[in-house]
Design a protein around this motif. Sequence first.
Motif, mmCIF file in Angstrom:
data_model
loop_
_atom_site.group_PDB
_atom_site.id
_atom_site.type_symbol
_atom_site.label_atom_id
_atom_site.label_comp_id
_atom_site.label_asym_id
_atom_site.label_seq_id
_atom_site.Cartn_x
_atom_site.Cartn_y
_atom_site.Cartn_z
ATOM 1 N N ALA A 17 0.833 -1.205 0.000
ATOM 2 C CA ALA A 17 0.000 0.000 0.000
ATOM 3 C C ALA A 17 0.867 1.254 0.000
ATOM 4 C CB ALA A 17 -0.922 -0.002 1.216
ATOM 5 N N ALA A 18 1.943 1.230 0.791
ATOM 6 C CA ALA A 18 2.840 2.389 0.841
ATOM 7 C C ALA A 18 3.530 2.598 -0.505
ATOM 8 C CB ALA A 18 3.880 2.195 1.942
ATOM 9 N N GLY A 24 1.444 6.819 -6.976
ATOM 10 C CA GLY A 24 0.249 7.549 -7.389
ATOM 11 C C GLY A 24 -0.989 6.686 -7.490
ATOM 12 N N SER A 25 -1.025 5.577 -6.751
ATOM 13 C CA SER A 25 -2.186 4.666 -6.696
ATOM 14 C C SER A 25 -2.656 4.207 -8.074
ATOM 15 C CB SER A 25 -3.353 5.318 -5.934
ATOM 16 O OG SER A 25 -2.977 5.633 -4.616
ATOM 17 N N PRO A 26 -1.787 3.564 -8.853
ATOM 18 C CA PRO A 26 -2.180 3.137 -10.198
ATOM 19 C C PRO A 26 -3.330 2.143 -10.200
ATOM 20 C CG PRO A 26 -0.124 2.076 -9.521
ATOM 21 C CD PRO A 26 -0.412 3.138 -8.511
ATOM 22 N N GLN A 27 -3.520 1.398 -9.104
ATOM 23 C CA GLN A 27 -4.589 0.400 -9.046
ATOM 24 C C GLN A 27 -5.975 1.026 -9.034
ATOM 25 O OE1 GLN A 27 -2.864 1.464 -6.514
ATOM 26 N NE2 GLN A 27 -3.974 1.353 -4.590
ATOM 27 N N ALA A 117 2.543 -4.819 -12.200
ATOM 28 C CA ALA A 117 1.325 -5.025 -12.992
ATOM 29 C C ALA A 117 0.422 -3.805 -12.930
ATOM 30 C CB ALA A 117 0.585 -6.264 -12.496
ATOM 31 N N PHE A 118 0.145 -3.317 -11.722
ATOM 32 C CA PHE A 118 -0.735 -2.167 -11.591
ATOM 33 C C PHE A 118 -0.158 -0.946 -12.317
ATOM 34 C CE2 PHE A 118 -2.473 -4.102 -7.453
ATOM 35 C CZ PHE A 118 -3.611 -4.562 -8.086
ATOM 36 N N ALA A 120 1.999 -0.960 -14.897
ATOM 37 C CA ALA A 120 1.953 -1.188 -16.347
ATOM 38 C C ALA A 120 0.550 -0.957 -16.891
ATOM 39 C CB ALA A 120 2.420 -2.611 -16.658
ATOM 40 N N PHE A 121 -0.461 -1.405 -16.148
ATOM 41 C CA PHE A 121 -1.840 -1.237 -16.603
ATOM 42 C C PHE A 121 -2.226 0.245 -16.640
ATOM 43 C CE2 PHE A 121 -2.926 -5.656 -14.653
ATOM 44 C CZ PHE A 121 -2.257 -6.267 -15.698
ATOM 45 N N ALA A 122 -1.799 1.007 -15.636
ATOM 46 C CA ALA A 122 -2.122 2.434 -15.603
ATOM 47 C C ALA A 122 -1.406 3.184 -16.717
ATOM 48 C CB ALA A 122 -1.756 3.028 -14.247
ATOM 49 N N ASP A 123 -0.193 2.760 -17.026
ATOM 50 C CA ASP A 123 0.607 3.451 -18.025
ATOM 51 C C ASP A 123 0.118 3.161 -19.441
ATOM 52 O OD1 ASP A 123 2.957 5.136 -18.516
ATOM 53 O OD2 ASP A 123 3.781 3.363 -19.500
ATOM 54 N N THR A 124 -0.541 2.013 -19.643
ATOM 55 C CA THR A 124 -0.922 1.619 -21.014
ATOM 56 C C THR A 124 -1.824 2.626 -21.725
ATOM 57 O OG1 THR A 124 -0.525 -0.709 -20.543
ATOM 58 C CG2 THR A 124 -2.018 -0.202 -22.360
#
Length: 429
Positions: A17-18, A24-27, A117-118, A120-124
């Motif tokens: 979580a930290a 920037g909380s990509p999840q 993973a989180f 990479a998904f946010a950056d896509t």
Amino acid sequence: MDRGVEWDFEPTLDRIAALLDLLGSPQRAYPVIHIAGTNGKTSTARLVEALLRERNLRVGRFTSPHLISMRERITVDGQPLTEERFAEVYEEIAPYVELNDTQGRRIQFFELLTAMAFAAFADTPVDVAVVEAGMGGSWDATNVADGTVAVITPISLDHTDRLGPDIPSIAGEKAGIIKPGATAVLAQQTLEAAEVLMRRAAEVGAVVAREGLEFGVLAREVAMGGQLLTLRGLKGVYEEVYLPLYGAHQAGNAVCALAAVEALTGGDEPLDVELVRQAFAQVSSPGRMEVVRRDPTVVVDAAHNPGGMEATLEALHEAFGFAKVVGVVAVMADKDVDTLLDLLEPVLDEIVVTRNSSPRSMTAQELAARAVPLFGEERVRVVERLDEAIDTGIALADAEGEFSGTGVLITGSVVTAGDARHLLKADGV
């Protein structure tokens, strides 16, 4: 960078979580379908992904463990990250990982992959992320995401040293992915698991959809290369759906995936039936009842706990009807080995015991010591190396003759399945 081993973890979300706060909380950049359970998680994730992609959505999928390459765990648009992109994502988050470490929160192996993973998904960016829990739920690193839909696949005994000694304890851990206001899609469960899951859903105010009640498989028949299904989703009935996967358990996974996507889309309109047919017709689940060779037929399956093995053996009988079966088996030493062998004994005419590439693998000699009292010495072959064990299993099947109806089942672990696919040069991930 040494982050320890994947199966050694502490039950806390503080570190991950930290780290994600620093990133920037990509999840939180996309809706998440979160999947937990004992068996069927990866197959269900791939089925959900297929439906979403057929709707022209960009989908990120995070699953574990991998069969051959670590990159398989993080996919975008159905493809694993390239080697270059995988390294790039790591390098992008590495400074934040180091900063987290200096603050006394040393990130562990699975947490690092989850963060990658989180990110990479946010950056896509992706439209939807399909995220499989690694182990349990409440304390799993993936649970920093709040799933819009939480899918709980069938729960049985596994990882009892970490998740608890009985079904209610394990169900309690997995129920932790059900968040306030989410929709909980529940596969068919034992009564004791269902009670725990329903209690959690009530506590957090989640909407509940249960296989066999709100949705389910209405009809199923064996078809060439898979099965033909009639599925009742949350919003409609979908007929003549071909699924190129074997076994009743995969039909259950498919209808759970369907319900999850229906729940995500909102509204009352069913999905387009042609879309569902197209999506499921092209789905694959490597290492799960996968035919990797013909003449003789060789089936690779990742079953590694009693619930998974029961489903595998039922599917093997239904889909293939082998007159004789030769097993090539390698298992992890920390699994319920005796129960796995008990389940295999009535099905296998001969068993070739071996080991896989994991340091956690039981040795061939140790596995033989467990197998011989059940199978008898004449039915047990001991082969130290998996490649030679596979050759032995195929040779035993060949010796029965071309028209004997003898098949080979390679099973016992996800690592065993992955090693076997690599050795037999199976395609796809």
